[in-house]
Design a protein around this motif. Sequence first.
Motif, PDB file in Angstrom:
ATOM      1  N   ARG A 306      11.011 -15.628   3.714  1.00  0.00           N
ATOM      2  CA  ARG A 306      10.049 -15.007   2.831  1.00  0.00           C
ATOM      3  C   ARG A 306       9.961 -13.532   3.181  1.00  0.00           C
ATOM      4  NH1 ARG A 306       7.561 -20.258   3.431  1.00  0.00           N
ATOM      5  NH2 ARG A 306       6.544 -19.657   5.375  1.00  0.00           N
ATOM      6  N   ARG A 307      10.114 -12.688   2.199  1.00  0.00           N
ATOM      7  CA  ARG A 307      10.182 -11.254   2.425  1.00  0.00           C
ATOM      8  C   ARG A 307       8.950 -10.551   1.861  1.00  0.00           C
ATOM      9  NH1 ARG A 307      15.698  -9.591   3.088  1.00  0.00           N
ATOM     10  NH2 ARG A 307      16.580 -11.036   4.589  1.00  0.00           N
ATOM     11  N   PHE A 308       8.605  -9.419   2.471  1.00  0.00           N
ATOM     12  CA  PHE A 308       7.552  -8.585   1.915  1.00  0.00           C
ATOM     13  C   PHE A 308       8.019  -8.017   0.582  1.00  0.00           C
ATOM     14  CE2 PHE A 308       6.118  -4.243   1.182  1.00  0.00           C
ATOM     15  CZ  PHE A 308       4.753  -4.449   1.054  1.00  0.00           C
ATOM     16  N   THR A 309       7.181  -8.123  -0.446  1.00  0.00           N
ATOM     17  CA  THR A 309       7.554  -7.610  -1.759  1.00  0.00           C
ATOM     18  C   THR A 309       6.625  -6.515  -2.253  1.00  0.00           C
ATOM     19  OG1 THR A 309       6.315  -9.400  -2.820  1.00  0.00           O
ATOM     20  CG2 THR A 309       8.690  -9.728  -2.497  1.00  0.00           C
ATOM     21  N   ARG A 310       5.320  -6.680  -2.019  1.00  0.00           N
ATOM     22  CA  ARG A 310       4.381  -5.663  -2.489  1.00  0.00           C
ATOM     23  C   ARG A 310       3.019  -5.893  -1.834  1.00  0.00           C
ATOM     24  NH1 ARG A 310       4.614  -3.412  -8.592  1.00  0.00           N
ATOM     25  NH2 ARG A 310       3.115  -1.712  -8.431  1.00  0.00           N
ATOM     26  N   ALA A 311       2.370  -4.806  -1.451  1.00  0.00           N
ATOM     27  CA  ALA A 311       1.034  -4.885  -0.865  1.00  0.00           C
ATOM     28  C   ALA A 311      -0.005  -4.542  -1.927  1.00  0.00           C
ATOM     29  CB  ALA A 311       0.923  -3.926   0.321  1.00  0.00           C
ATOM     30  N   ASP A 312      -1.268  -4.673  -1.557  1.00  0.00           N
ATOM     31  CA  ASP A 312      -2.327  -4.254  -2.462  1.00  0.00           C
ATOM     32  C   ASP A 312      -2.312  -2.732  -2.605  1.00  0.00           C
ATOM     33  OD1 ASP A 312      -3.150  -6.855  -2.700  1.00  0.00           O
ATOM     34  OD2 ASP A 312      -4.708  -6.689  -1.162  1.00  0.00           O
ATOM     35  N   PRO A 313      -2.517  -2.221  -3.809  1.00  0.00           N
ATOM     36  CA  PRO A 313      -2.650  -0.762  -3.956  1.00  0.00           C
ATOM     37  C   PRO A 313      -3.862  -0.261  -3.184  1.00  0.00           C
ATOM     38  CG  PRO A 313      -2.389  -1.843  -6.099  1.00  0.00           C
ATOM     39  CD  PRO A 313      -2.640  -2.923  -5.094  1.00  0.00           C
ATOM     40  N   SER A 314      -3.818   0.985  -2.758  1.00  0.00           N
ATOM     41  CA  SER A 314      -4.972   1.576  -2.106  1.00  0.00           C
ATOM     42  C   SER A 314      -6.089   1.764  -3.136  1.00  0.00           C
ATOM     43  CB  SER A 314      -4.605   2.919  -1.481  1.00  0.00           C
ATOM     44  OG  SER A 314      -4.265   3.857  -2.501  1.00  0.00           O
ATOM     45  N   GLY A 315      -7.300   2.042  -2.660  1.00  0.00           N
ATOM     46  CA  GLY A 315      -8.410   2.249  -3.578  1.00  0.00           C
ATOM     47  C   GLY A 315      -8.174   3.402  -4.534  1.00  0.00           C
ATOM     48  N   VAL A 316      -7.653   4.514  -4.000  1.00  0.00           N
ATOM     49  CA  VAL A 316      -7.348   5.660  -4.860  1.00  0.00           C
ATOM     50  C   VAL A 316      -6.251   5.300  -5.851  1.00  0.00           C
ATOM     51  CG1 VAL A 316      -6.468   8.022  -4.892  1.00  0.00           C
ATOM     52  CG2 VAL A 316      -8.080   7.321  -3.116  1.00  0.00           C
ATOM     53  N   GLY A 317      -5.224   4.585  -5.371  1.00  0.00           N
ATOM     54  CA  GLY A 317      -4.127   4.197  -6.258  1.00  0.00           C
ATOM     55  C   GLY A 317      -4.586   3.293  -7.383  1.00  0.00           C
ATOM     56  N   SER A 318      -5.456   2.334  -7.082  1.00  0.00           N
ATOM     57  CA  SER A 318      -5.963   1.443  -8.124  1.00  0.00           C
ATOM     58  C   SER A 318      -6.708   2.224  -9.191  1.00  0.00           C
ATOM     59  CB  SER A 318      -6.891   0.393  -7.506  1.00  0.00           C
ATOM     60  OG  SER A 318      -6.180  -0.448  -6.620  1.00  0.00           O
ATOM     61  N   ALA A 319      -7.508   3.194  -8.761  1.00  0.00           N
ATOM     62  CA  ALA A 319      -8.250   4.013  -9.726  1.00  0.00           C
ATOM     63  C   ALA A 319      -7.301   4.857 -10.575  1.00  0.00           C
ATOM     64  CB  ALA A 319      -9.246   4.906  -8.986  1.00  0.00           C
ATOM     65  N   LEU A 320      -6.271   5.412  -9.955  1.00  0.00           N
ATOM     66  CA  LEU A 320      -5.319   6.240 -10.705  1.00  0.00           C
ATOM     67  C   LEU A 320      -4.522   5.416 -11.709  1.00  0.00           C
ATOM     68  CD1 LEU A 320      -3.939   8.524  -7.839  1.00  0.00           C
ATOM     69  CD2 LEU A 320      -5.456   9.215  -9.707  1.00  0.00           C
ATOM     70  N   MET A 321      -4.087   4.210 -11.293  1.00  0.00           N
ATOM     71  CA  MET A 321      -3.259   3.389 -12.172  1.00  0.00           C
ATOM     72  C   MET A 321      -4.058   2.710 -13.278  1.00  0.00           C
ATOM     73  SD  MET A 321      -0.362   1.690  -9.708  1.00  0.00           S
ATOM     74  CE  MET A 321      -1.525   0.841  -8.637  1.00  0.00           C
ATOM     75  N   ALA A 322      -5.384   2.737 -13.171  1.00  0.00           N
ATOM     76  CA  ALA A 322      -6.221   2.157 -14.219  1.00  0.00           C
ATOM     77  C   ALA A 322      -6.401   3.100 -15.392  1.00  0.00           C
ATOM     78  CB  ALA A 322      -7.591   1.787 -13.647  1.00  0.00           C
ATOM     79  N   ARG A 323      -6.001   4.352 -15.243  1.00  0.00           N
ATOM     80  CA  ARG A 323      -6.191   5.351 -16.291  1.00  0.00           C
ATOM     81  C   ARG A 323      -4.851   5.849 -16.808  1.00  0.00           C
ATOM     82  NH1 ARG A 323     -11.185   4.717 -17.744  1.00  0.00           N
ATOM     83  NH2 ARG A 323     -11.098   6.774 -18.759  1.00  0.00           N
ATOM     84  N   GLU A 324      -4.890   6.448 -17.991  1.00  0.00           N
ATOM     85  CA  GLU A 324      -3.694   7.078 -18.557  1.00  0.00           C
ATOM     86  C   GLU A 324      -3.882   8.587 -18.478  1.00  0.00           C
ATOM     87  OE1 GLU A 324      -0.681   6.358 -22.352  1.00  0.00           O
ATOM     88  OE2 GLU A 324      -2.732   5.578 -22.397  1.00  0.00           O
TER      89      GLU A 324
END
Length: 513
Positions: A306-324
């Motif tokens: 089992r390999r690492f594929t993706r971690a949780d986005p950081s708090g700032v990243g989640s906020a940035l990716m929620a907007r256009e």
Amino acid sequence: MRFEVSRVMDTIEQRLTTDVTLAQAVVDLADVARFVALDGGRPINLLRLGMVVDALSRYLIDAGAMLYPVVGREALSEAALTSKERMVLGRWADDGLIEVTPVVADRPVEIADFTGLPLIVVRDQPQFAARFPWLVDSPERVLRLTPRAGGAVLTPGGEPTPPKDGKERLVVKGTATLPIIPLEPADADAPAAEEASEPAASSAAPTSGAPSVSAAPASGAAGSSPASSGSSTSSASTDSADISEISESSEKAETEAAPKPSPRPSPAASKPAAPAAASQGGRPDGVQTFTARGSQRADRTRVMRRRFTRADPSGVGSALMAREWRCKEPDCPAFGRFRRIGQPVPRMRAGVPACPRHGEALKDIGLRPPAFAVSVVVEDLARRRFVVGADRAMVVGREPADPDDIAVGQWLHEAAAAWIAKEHLKLEVRDGRPVVTDTSENGTLIWKRSAPEIKEETERIYHKSYQLTGWDSVELYTGVELIVGDHRLQTIVGSEPASVLLDAPTVALRLVD
């Protein structure tokens, strides 16, 4: 030779993206292009990016793995590049397939932090650990690129570097890397090999005939966290508990022959292990898995790592990716109004979201429409990855009329090609969830899973729609499935993904002692 190089560059181009929903790893393009140890050739060579794509495909066991490259503006006019390579880099930059920034610095690490994507490096980067503590605290998120036998391999941080002779270890313990070793063809007279401590159980199943056979969930650790962009993601730790131990004799033993096809679906008999608890403190959760139906063939390679594929986005990243976001430059390849593909993640300058290419503050134009990454899985191997969004419905079939839709005909055998329609189904997003609509004569099978560890239920739909939730998957024909998100499959493959460098004229000329 010029034609061959152009064809290789076109193949590599299909595996590049700056869409955070589609991408599966981030890398500094110039660093790998200058990594002479990969092939012992020119001081800088753009074909080395193809070696990284191949290494990522082998690491993820995904023939359609997508790479997010970042490059400094000075590299676009690098004198050591050929005129063809400079032209290709310029085209990739104009099309938004690579991110161009005046100074790279910590930008790849920032993207990995904001999105949770793995970071591919050629050397350790301790100078950025003060801003990004996970570089030290979660070393499995960093994939080291190392040369091996004329190619390249990715090794998660904290694991030993693979041997320089290119030989894989047959016995794996602790945190060593488990090889993918093809089994001999199944023999009906030979007894099944005795399984080791934590291998994935592979039960036999037909691969042709009527597309209604049984499927069994495989054991795995739990933990998934969707990115704010709407894509479903999962992550895996690389602790020793996630490593399966096998012996040389068990790998070489023959397996039982597959039974005759069953005309009706039947529930799986085995139950997977209970999901492991998610780790805390920003470390990735355990990977969630289920077995693809085609993976029950007895003559395929068992994949138990089992390999690492993706971690949780950081708090700032989640906020940035929620907007256009929109750049002041209307023709900006990253945040311009004419960009057709999903957006990258902005760069933070003094707490203000900025365009990584132009350095100007970005304008927030509203919520980002939900989007989902979807993988086409044929015979247990992910073949292609694409995005379905609120403004981007996709038709999937043997040979859709629109070239921008998803054609699966190139991976089908005769029976599957006869069953799957030219335009078999449509995928779209409604009310924030992916919806599949059958448009074929033979119908589409939905495998319902609210979680990977539960028993599946099936429903065949005919000319109607179904909203996908949880761990649902869509089957067009036995062994031909659509998997939503980054849900990692504990699967069985017959061969590793094909290289994007098959047509490269000189890439394999490195001598190996």
